[in-house]
Design a protein around this motif. Sequence first.
Motif, PDB file in Angstrom:
ATOM      1  N   LEU A 201       0.821  -1.218   0.000  1.00  0.00           N
ATOM      2  CA  LEU A 201       0.000   0.000   0.000  1.00  0.00           C
ATOM      3  C   LEU A 201       0.852   1.265   0.000  1.00  0.00           C
ATOM      4  O   LEU A 201       0.345   2.355  -0.292  1.00  0.00           O
ATOM      5  CB  LEU A 201      -0.942   0.000   1.205  1.00  0.00           C
ATOM      6  N   LEU A 202       2.133   1.122   0.296  1.00  0.00           N
ATOM      7  CA  LEU A 202       3.059   2.254   0.168  1.00  0.00           C
ATOM      8  C   LEU A 202       3.633   2.366  -1.241  1.00  0.00           C
ATOM      9  O   LEU A 202       4.354   3.321  -1.542  1.00  0.00           O
ATOM     10  CB  LEU A 202       4.218   2.097   1.162  1.00  0.00           C
ATOM     11  N   GLY A 203       3.314   1.390  -2.101  1.00  0.00           N
ATOM     12  CA  GLY A 203       3.805   1.411  -3.472  1.00  0.00           C
ATOM     13  C   GLY A 203       4.879   0.398  -3.777  1.00  0.00           C
ATOM     14  O   GLY A 203       5.407   0.372  -4.891  1.00  0.00           O
ATOM     15  N   TYR A 204       5.206  -0.455  -2.825  1.00  0.00           N
ATOM     16  CA  TYR A 204       6.251  -1.455  -3.049  1.00  0.00           C
ATOM     17  C   TYR A 204       5.778  -2.491  -4.057  1.00  0.00           C
ATOM     18  O   TYR A 204       4.637  -2.954  -4.002  1.00  0.00           O
ATOM     19  CB  TYR A 204       6.610  -2.128  -1.724  1.00  0.00           C
ATOM     20  N   ASN A 205       6.646  -2.870  -4.977  1.00  0.00           N
ATOM     21  CA  ASN A 205       6.396  -3.826  -6.060  1.00  0.00           C
ATOM     22  C   ASN A 205       5.493  -3.277  -7.164  1.00  0.00           C
ATOM     23  O   ASN A 205       5.669  -3.628  -8.329  1.00  0.00           O
ATOM     24  CB  ASN A 205       5.788  -5.144  -5.550  1.00  0.00           C
ATOM     25  N   PRO A 210      -2.885   1.802  -8.107  1.00  0.00           N
ATOM     26  CA  PRO A 210      -3.590   2.128  -6.858  1.00  0.00           C
ATOM     27  C   PRO A 210      -3.369   1.013  -5.845  1.00  0.00           C
ATOM     28  O   PRO A 210      -3.143  -0.145  -6.217  1.00  0.00           O
ATOM     29  CB  PRO A 210      -5.062   2.201  -7.297  1.00  0.00           C
ATOM     30  N   GLY A 211      -3.438   1.362  -4.573  1.00  0.00           N
ATOM     31  CA  GLY A 211      -3.127   0.395  -3.532  1.00  0.00           C
ATOM     32  C   GLY A 211      -3.922  -0.884  -3.621  1.00  0.00           C
ATOM     33  O   GLY A 211      -3.371  -1.990  -3.476  1.00  0.00           O
ATOM     34  N   THR A 212      -5.231  -0.783  -3.880  1.00  0.00           N
ATOM     35  CA  THR A 212      -6.065  -1.984  -3.927  1.00  0.00           C
ATOM     36  C   THR A 212      -5.692  -2.867  -5.106  1.00  0.00           C
ATOM     37  O   THR A 212      -5.680  -4.098  -4.984  1.00  0.00           O
ATOM     38  CB  THR A 212      -7.548  -1.601  -4.017  1.00  0.00           C
ATOM     39  N   LEU A 213      -5.366  -2.261  -6.252  1.00  0.00           N
ATOM     40  CA  LEU A 213      -4.957  -3.050  -7.410  1.00  0.00           C
ATOM     41  C   LEU A 213      -3.620  -3.734  -7.140  1.00  0.00           C
ATOM     42  O   LEU A 213      -3.438  -4.915  -7.461  1.00  0.00           O
ATOM     43  CB  LEU A 213      -4.850  -2.162  -8.653  1.00  0.00           C
ATOM     44  N   GLY A 214      -2.686  -3.011  -6.550  1.00  0.00           N
ATOM     45  CA  GLY A 214      -1.400  -3.599  -6.228  1.00  0.00           C
ATOM     46  C   GLY A 214      -1.543  -4.761  -5.268  1.00  0.00           C
ATOM     47  O   GLY A 214      -0.905  -5.812  -5.441  1.00  0.00           O
ATOM     48  N   LEU A 215      -2.386  -4.593  -4.253  1.00  0.00           N
ATOM     49  CA  LEU A 215      -2.568  -5.662  -3.269  1.00  0.00           C
ATOM     50  C   LEU A 215      -3.268  -6.868  -3.902  1.00  0.00           C
ATOM     51  O   LEU A 215      -2.915  -8.016  -3.609  1.00  0.00           O
ATOM     52  CB  LEU A 215      -3.373  -5.146  -2.078  1.00  0.00           C
TER      53      LEU A 215
END
Length: 322
Positions: A201-205, A210-215
Amino acid sequence: MSGRDLRPIGVFTALAFSLAWLFALPLWFGDGLASPWFTPVATATMMTPAIAALVVVFFVERPQQKAWTLGLWPLRPVRRLLVYSALGIFVSIALVLVALPVGALLGVYPADFTNFSAFQQALDEQAGTAGAAQIPIPIGALIALQIALLPLAAFINLIPALGEELGWRGWLLPKLMPLGTLPALLVSGVIWGLWHAPLILLGYNYPDAPGTLGLTAMVAMCVLIGAVFGWLRLRSGSVWPAALAHAAFNGAGGTYLLFAAAGEHIDTTQATVLGWSGWIVPLALVVVLIATGQFSSAKHPSTPPSKKGASSSTSGDGTSGP
């Protein structure tokens, strides 16, 4: 699965998640991923599943054979352990690397497999900053050397990787096995993916998502890769092959920078093993493992053998194959 089984799983999950968020707080209240504390914080966070597993094993379940429950022991049959450890290292590296040509073929990874222009640019910038002469080695040979050295990362990164695997595959996956193999792999993979939330959620990886998409992407990747690590755990009866695989996977993660085209943007939700194009081969591998009965015939380390049973099985396993 009984309430007796759910209680330690609940304690383990709550503790692993709470500690991960607690350790990440300096980043959230500081400079985020740009913080000089990022590397030690990330490394410490990787130890939280092991801490949670140790707390549950020593203070909640308190089994007689604690090392066995965590998958740390026994280290036999030796041949099986060595075979699956080697498989874990090389399969993990292969999954990371094969994601790159697959992404290039699908048009989502901007590759330069001929001139390695992004890597060459990074070398030139580094040499210019340091005021040093260019490296007198052909860039192709330099990249080949880096690829050849990737298996060493499995041993260099083993301790932090074991910090995760002791929890996820060492303890949690066997505890979930009463659900059935595939549900256990799915649930453990989802838990593993969601546990990454403090950094994702901090943008790692996934810095552009957006945070939800990344997660969500992280969860999907963890389910697939976690199934491969889980296969190693169940087939070997040990956490060590999964830990070595995890360490090798992390060590190979940055190789996408070696083969990228200079000046091109890489969207990790689409490219590399983190993105959807990189999930195709791991998904195919998991399907093959399922279709060939590799999970149904795996050793399920759910309960430790009795001393009598262990003695008789040891004499039979000493010469058995993987």
